[in-house]
Design a protein around this motif. Structure first.
Motif, PDB file in Angstrom:
ATOM      1  N   PRO A 115      44.208  -1.515   5.241  1.00 53.46           N
ATOM      2  CA  PRO A 115      43.973  -0.304   6.030  1.00 53.46           C
ATOM      3  C   PRO A 115      44.581  -0.412   7.433  1.00 53.46           C
ATOM      4  O   PRO A 115      44.133  -1.217   8.251  1.00 53.46           O
ATOM      5  CB  PRO A 115      42.446  -0.216   6.088  1.00 53.46           C
ATOM      6  CG  PRO A 115      41.975  -0.985   4.892  1.00 53.46           C
ATOM      7  CD  PRO A 115      42.955  -2.104   4.742  1.00 53.46           C
ATOM      8  N   THR A 168      46.529   2.719   8.960  1.00 57.36           N
ATOM      9  CA  THR A 168      46.464   4.043   9.574  1.00 57.36           C
ATOM     10  C   THR A 168      45.523   4.933   8.770  1.00 57.36           C
ATOM     11  O   THR A 168      45.398   4.789   7.558  1.00 57.36           O
ATOM     12  CB  THR A 168      47.851   4.713   9.628  1.00 57.36           C
ATOM     13  OG1 THR A 168      48.382   4.810   8.304  1.00 57.36           O
ATOM     14  CG2 THR A 168      48.806   3.905  10.505  1.00 57.36           C
ATOM     15  N   THR A 169      44.870   5.847   9.463  1.00 57.01           N
ATOM     16  CA  THR A 169      43.993   6.810   8.813  1.00 57.01           C
ATOM     17  C   THR A 169      44.826   7.975   8.296  1.00 57.01           C
ATOM     18  O   THR A 169      46.033   8.048   8.531  1.00 57.01           O
ATOM     19  CB  THR A 169      42.942   7.337   9.797  1.00 57.01           C
ATOM     20  OG1 THR A 169      43.617   8.025  10.869  1.00 57.01           O
ATOM     21  CG2 THR A 169      42.134   6.183  10.393  1.00 57.01           C
ATOM     22  N   LYS A 170      44.177   8.893   7.587  1.00 56.39           N
ATOM     23  CA  LYS A 170      44.907  10.043   7.037  1.00 56.39           C
ATOM     24  C   LYS A 170      45.567  10.859   8.136  1.00 56.39           C
ATOM     25  O   LYS A 170      46.595  11.491   7.921  1.00 56.39           O
ATOM     26  CB  LYS A 170      43.955  10.921   6.226  1.00 56.39           C
ATOM     27  CG  LYS A 170      43.505  10.276   4.919  1.00 56.39           C
ATOM     28  CD  LYS A 170      42.578  11.189   4.139  1.00 56.39           C
ATOM     29  CE  LYS A 170      42.148  10.538   2.832  1.00 56.39           C
ATOM     30  NZ  LYS A 170      41.210  11.394   2.061  1.00 56.39           N
ATOM     31  N   ASP A 184      43.806   2.565  12.111  1.00 53.99           N
ATOM     32  CA  ASP A 184      42.539   2.257  11.468  1.00 53.99           C
ATOM     33  C   ASP A 184      41.758   1.286  12.341  1.00 53.99           C
ATOM     34  O   ASP A 184      42.332   0.522  13.123  1.00 53.99           O
ATOM     35  CB  ASP A 184      42.806   1.632  10.094  1.00 53.99           C
ATOM     36  CG  ASP A 184      41.548   1.442   9.276  1.00 53.99           C
ATOM     37  OD1 ASP A 184      41.221   2.340   8.482  1.00 53.99           O
ATOM     38  OD2 ASP A 184      40.892   0.384   9.434  1.00 53.99           O
ATOM     39  N   ASN A 240      48.976   0.635   2.544  1.00 53.28           N
ATOM     40  CA  ASN A 240      47.903   1.080   3.424  1.00 53.28           C
ATOM     41  C   ASN A 240      46.570   1.224   2.706  1.00 53.28           C
ATOM     42  O   ASN A 240      45.545   1.398   3.339  1.00 53.28           O
ATOM     43  CB  ASN A 240      48.302   2.428   4.053  1.00 53.28           C
ATOM     44  CG  ASN A 240      47.460   2.803   5.262  1.00 53.28           C
ATOM     45  OD1 ASN A 240      47.252   1.989   6.158  1.00 53.28           O
ATOM     46  ND2 ASN A 240      46.989   4.025   5.289  1.00 53.28           N
ATOM     47  N   GLU A 241      46.592   1.139   1.371  1.00 53.79           N
ATOM     48  CA  GLU A 241      45.380   1.337   0.595  1.00 53.79           C
ATOM     49  C   GLU A 241      45.205   0.222  -0.425  1.00 53.79           C
ATOM     50  O   GLU A 241      46.147  -0.500  -0.744  1.00 53.79           O
ATOM     51  CB  GLU A 241      45.440   2.689  -0.135  1.00 53.79           C
ATOM     52  CG  GLU A 241      45.511   3.888   0.789  1.00 53.79           C
ATOM     53  CD  GLU A 241      45.692   5.180   0.026  1.00 53.79           C
ATOM     54  OE1 GLU A 241      45.907   5.115  -1.201  1.00 53.79           O
ATOM     55  OE2 GLU A 241      45.614   6.251   0.657  1.00 53.79           O
ATOM     56  N   ARG A 267      34.109   1.062   8.554  1.00 63.34           N
ATOM     57  CA  ARG A 267      35.433   1.143   7.936  1.00 63.34           C
ATOM     58  C   ARG A 267      35.758   2.564   7.466  1.00 63.34           C
ATOM     59  O   ARG A 267      34.873   3.348   7.175  1.00 63.34           O
ATOM     60  CB  ARG A 267      35.526   0.153   6.769  1.00 63.34           C
ATOM     61  CG  ARG A 267      35.451  -1.303   7.212  1.00 63.34           C
ATOM     62  CD  ARG A 267      35.387  -2.246   6.030  1.00 63.34           C
ATOM     63  NE  ARG A 267      34.191  -2.017   5.234  1.00 63.34           N
ATOM     64  CZ  ARG A 267      33.940  -2.641   4.090  1.00 63.34           C
ATOM     65  NH1 ARG A 267      34.804  -3.517   3.603  1.00 63.34           N
ATOM     66  NH2 ARG A 267      32.820  -2.384   3.428  1.00 63.34           N
ATOM     67  N   ALA A 268      37.050   2.849   7.390  1.00 65.81           N
ATOM     68  CA  ALA A 268      37.499   4.210   7.100  1.00 65.81           C
ATOM     69  C   ALA A 268      37.033   4.709   5.741  1.00 65.81           C
ATOM     70  O   ALA A 268      36.836   5.917   5.549  1.00 65.81           O
ATOM     71  CB  ALA A 268      39.027   4.279   7.205  1.00 65.81           C
ATOM     72  N   GLN A 269      36.858   3.799   4.776  1.00 68.29           N
ATOM     73  CA  GLN A 269      36.477   4.266   3.441  1.00 68.29           C
ATOM     74  C   GLN A 269      35.004   4.633   3.348  1.00 68.29           C
ATOM     75  O   GLN A 269      34.570   5.212   2.359  1.00 68.29           O
ATOM     76  CB  GLN A 269      36.803   3.214   2.374  1.00 68.29           C
ATOM     77  CG  GLN A 269      35.875   2.015   2.347  1.00 68.29           C
ATOM     78  CD  GLN A 269      36.463   0.814   3.046  1.00 68.29           C
ATOM     79  OE1 GLN A 269      37.426   0.929   3.805  1.00 68.29           O
ATOM     80  NE2 GLN A 269      35.911  -0.353   2.786  1.00 68.29           N
TER      81      GLN A 269
END
Length: 349
Positions: free
Chosen positions: A95, A97-99, A104, A120-121, A292-294
């Motif tokens: 992770p 960068t974010t969407k 991130d 990135n994923e 975390r972003a997820q």
């Protein structure tokens, strides 16, 4: 976060380690281009490029090179930790960068626009892009005792291994101080100046923060802390074993709510799944939530049962970093924030 063998369910469980939205996501085909920007810079390290270089990692594997690695590719959080020691990696995976294109949380202070992002994923790792960097070494963490390299896809790990040697730092079933010390030693081997004023100050700040947290926990043993994470359908309650941050906080005296072993079993010992209807199963004074972003963030949780929790109503919800950036600079605030929360919390459970 998983058990040793990382079967398919527990690989997804790693991402959930207190929660994730990656549950059920199939591993993407290796070689997928994630559209990340390539870096035109020759960023690699501030170290003198002399050698020879060797480092024994937490698998017991010793990597030996003729000179200090110039082209380092690392898991994003590892790159962020090395950056804090003055070592800049050339490429990252994980992770970043974010969407929306912003950095991130796991990217730390790195300028993500100057990094080549290999993937990135979860499950994405562009081998062609990786090979194009002419990597000297790949560095990542390990969430089991079997030497599984974090965010390196299982189905393509052999191809990836042929392009450069790897270094693994264990973040499994130990206290935070151990991987911190290992990253510190790794940074030194790569040429970091550990006598630099900012590095010395960060280490001192971490030690002071640990003392403060120990004092706060001892003074207020009645304050119960729950480590949670959220997805649209599930609330995850982490046990304090296996995770490096929770194990360390517990060793400093923090009173964690512990799901029974039977409830943790399905995740390999990491966490218990609760439906949102049952989110009030445990009574906590402070809730630490996965940053975390997820994970679904507290401000975005629109569940009546969540809003009714005493800790939520009292404003006693703080962030938690289940995958801490392993530098003293980034870990000191984690201790300070928890210490402050315990010092100031109202007893609401």
């Amino acid at each position: 976060m998983p058990n040793a063998r990382l079967s398919s369910p527990t690989r997804r469980g790693i991402l959930a380690a207190g929660g994730a939205l990656g549950l059920g996501v199939a591993l993407a085909a290796c070689g997928n281009d994630d559209g990340s920007k390539d870096s035109g810079s020759d960023s690699t390290t501030s170290a003198k490029k002399s050698g020879p270089w060797s480092f024994k990692d937490d698998r017991g594997t010793t990597v030996k090179l003729d000179k200090i690695p110039a082209n380092i590719v690392a898991f994003t959080g590892v790159g962020a930790a090395l950056f804090d020691y003055g070592i800049q990696v050339k490429g990252v995976f994980g992770p970043t960068t974010t969407k929306g294109g912003k950095a991130d949380v796991q990217a730390g202070d790195m300028d993500v626009s100057k990094l080549t992002v290999i993937g990135n994923e979860w499950g994405t790792f562009n081998i062609e892009k990786y090979a194009g960097l002419a990597p000297d070494v790949l560095i990542t963490t390990m969430f089991d005792d079997a030497g599984t390299l974090w965010y390196v896809p299982e189905e393509s790990k052999d191809k990836i291994a042929k392009l450069a040697p790897s270094v693994g730092i264990s973040v499994f079933d130990r206290q935070l101080t151990q991987p911190l010390e290992r990253m510190y030693a790794l940074a030194e081997s790569l040429g970091a100046d550990l006598k630099a004023a900012e590095v010395v100050a960060a280490k001192k700040r971490f030690e002071d923060a640990a003392a403060r947290l120990r004092k706060a926990a001892k003074a207020r043993p009645e304050i119960k802390v729950l480590a949670g994470s959220a997805s649209a359908d599930i609330f995850y309650v982490s046990g304090s074993n296996l995770s490096i941050d929770l194990e360390y906080f517990k060793a400093l005296g923090v009173n964690f709510i512990e799901p029974p072993a039977s409830a943790l079993k399905a995740s390999g010992g990491w966490f218990e799944n609760l439906s949102w209807e049952n989110v009030d199963k445990y009574k906590a004074d402070i809730i630490m939530m996965d940053d975390r972003a997820q994970a679904l963030q507290p401000a975005d949780i629109d569940k009546p049962t969540w809003k009714k929790l005493p800790a939520v109503k009292a404003g006693q919800v703080i962030p938690r970093s289940p995958e801490p950036i392993l530098s003293y600079d980034k870990c000191a605030p984690l201790l300070e924030n928890l210490a402050k929360a315990i010092e100031t919390a109202k007893k609401v459970s």
